[in-house]
Design an enzyme around this catalytic site. Structure first.
Site, PDB file in Angstrom:
ATOM      1  CE1 TYR A  27      -2.915  -3.143   0.480  1.00  0.00           C
ATOM      2  CE2 TYR A  27      -3.200  -2.645   2.665  1.00  0.00           C
ATOM      3  CZ  TYR A  27      -3.571  -3.400   1.632  1.00  0.00           C
ATOM      4  OH  TYR A  27      -4.237  -4.577   1.748  1.00  0.00           O
ATOM      5  CD  GLN A  42      -6.802  -9.235   4.312  1.00  0.00           C
ATOM      6  OE1 GLN A  42      -6.999  -8.203   3.659  1.00  0.00           O
ATOM      7  NE2 GLN A  42      -6.043  -9.436   5.383  1.00  0.00           N
ATOM      8  CE1 TYR A  87      -9.298  -7.555  -1.416  1.00  0.00           C
ATOM      9  CE2 TYR A  87      -8.555  -9.479  -0.189  1.00  0.00           C
ATOM     10  CZ  TYR A  87      -8.700  -8.516  -1.405  1.00  0.00           C
ATOM     11  OH  TYR A  87      -8.339  -9.248  -2.580  1.00  0.00           O
ATOM     12  CB  CYS A 119     -18.149  -3.114  -2.896  1.00  0.00           C
ATOM     13  SG  CYS A 119     -17.863  -3.893  -4.528  1.00  0.00           S
ATOM     14  NE  ARG A 120     -13.366  -2.557  -5.502  1.00  0.00           N
ATOM     15  CZ  ARG A 120     -13.788  -3.755  -5.391  1.00  0.00           C
ATOM     16  NH1 ARG A 120     -13.812  -4.491  -4.327  1.00  0.00           N
ATOM     17  NH2 ARG A 120     -14.315  -4.510  -6.408  1.00  0.00           N
ATOM     18  N   GLY A 125     -12.323   0.448   5.234  1.00  0.00           N
ATOM     19  CA  GLY A 125     -11.287   1.214   4.644  1.00  0.00           C
ATOM     20  C   GLY A 125     -11.697   2.503   4.714  1.00  0.00           C
ATOM     21  CB  ALA A 126     -11.966   5.314   6.886  1.00  0.00           C
TER      22      ALA A 126
END
Length: 348
Positions: free
Chosen positions: A74, A193, A221, A225-226, A297-298
């Site tokens: 990442y 995962q 993950y 969904c994005r 995610g953020a």
């Protein structure tokens, strides 16, 4: 192993009780929602703001999240560096998960290829420890299976790191049941995962039953969904630069409109049935599918604030049927997350 025993512990005056789950090898239960930091790394997400990212991580911790998932891939180490800065003084209270096995040093353009060799793992663990500012990692996961390296080499190297005390628990990401079988011959496996959300359910066929059978926790993950399941996207949304959603078939016409239509109907369902957001509904759905932990995610503090709404309620069997019907009505040609798979190295 007490995967099926979900504990509820008061985490903050600002939140409701957070469900928790035990991961084999880790001495504290993990909150069933973890902060995912892929976007915080910047790469494939159109860049990042370090100060904002640090505040996001600290906001998540303040709200009661005790599990943070990151990876060297990442941002080529940048996400780990940001996490390291954000957790100073708080490390012992947290579960830090990172990954290994993607290499950007083998290509001229620094694109990612799979490399889960013993030498690469030994180098990456030291780099990750340095970036994170810690002397151990709670959960160390192979990011993608490497077809050019034997399961014995990869798994044995991670098992050695576990016995040395550099890692507490071992996981794999994007592995099939057969690949996990081979891996488990040489290492104590605790986590698998995979991509998992209302729109991407491929793991229900084989991965989820395998996890239940072998007492593995499933880290899902892409829980939102994005961003599709955040409830904040519109058909006018454009993605710039290296944003991976430019390559995701879900975000291309006409599918984008189909998925957004499903989100609107899910949003109405969540509001009328439970007075919840579609985001809370989506994560609640995921947590009820098995021994799951959702990666949220953020990269902005305000994107964390709805997390408490995930806990303290449950979906009924009828709810699940109605949710499935909404998807069937709106999405005539669903697609999975296959586009995200990085290439394997070429044989020399």
């Amino acid at each position: 192993m007490t995967i099926d025993t979900l504990e509820k512990t008061k985490t903050s005056k600002k939140t409701e009780s957070f469900d928790k789950i035990t991961i084999r090898g880790i001495d504290k239960p993990a909150t069933r929602v973890a902060l995912g930091t892929w976007a915080i790394g910047g790469w494939m997400w159109g860049g990042t703001d370090d100060d904002l990212s640090i505040r996001t991580i600290q906001r998540a911790i303040d709200l009661g999240i005790n599990t943070i998932d990151t990876a060297p891939a990442y941002g080529r180490g940048h996400s780990e560096e940001i996490v390291g800065k954000a957790i100073k003084g708080k490390r012992d209270k947290l579960i830090i998960a990172t990954k290994v096995g993607l290499d950007w040093t083998l290509t001229e353009d620094q694109s990612m290829v799979r490399n889960a060799s013993a030498a690469r793992i030994r180098k990456e663990i030291e780099d990750s420890l340095r970036r994170l500012g810690t002397d151990y990692i709670d959960l160390y996961q192979v990011h993608w299976p490497d077809p050019l390296v034997s399961a014995e080499e990869t798994a044995s190297t991670l098992e050695a790191l576990r016995k040395e005390g550099k890692i507490r628990s071992i996981g794999v990401s994007n592995y099939s049941p057969d690949q996990m079988d081979a891996f488990r011959k040489y290492a104590q496996l605790s986590v698998t995962q995979s991509p998992y959300n209302l729109f991407e359910r491929e793991i229900d066929k084989e991965i989820m039953p395998y996890a239940k059978k072998h007492d593995l926790v499933v880290l899902g993950y892409g829980a939102l969904c994005r961003g599709l399941l955040s409830g904040k996207m519109s058909a006018e949304r454009h993605f710039e630069g290296d944003d991976l959603r430019k390559q995701d078939p879900k975000f291309q016409k006409p599918r984008f409109e189909h998925y957004l239509s499903a989100v609107e109907e899910l949003k109405k369902f969540a509001k009328e049935r439970y007075n919840k957001s579609v985001l809370a509904l989506s994560v609640r759905w995921m947590l009820e599918q098995g021994p799951t932990l959702a990666l949220w995610g953020a990269r902005k503090p305000e994107q964390i604030d709805g997390i408490a709404d995930v806990f303290g309620w449950q979906l009924t069997a009828q709810d699940l049927k109605e949710i499935d019907a909404i998807l069937e009505r709106n999405i005539p040609s669903p697609v999975g997350p296959e586009f995200m798979a990085p290439p394997a190295r070429k044989k020399k």
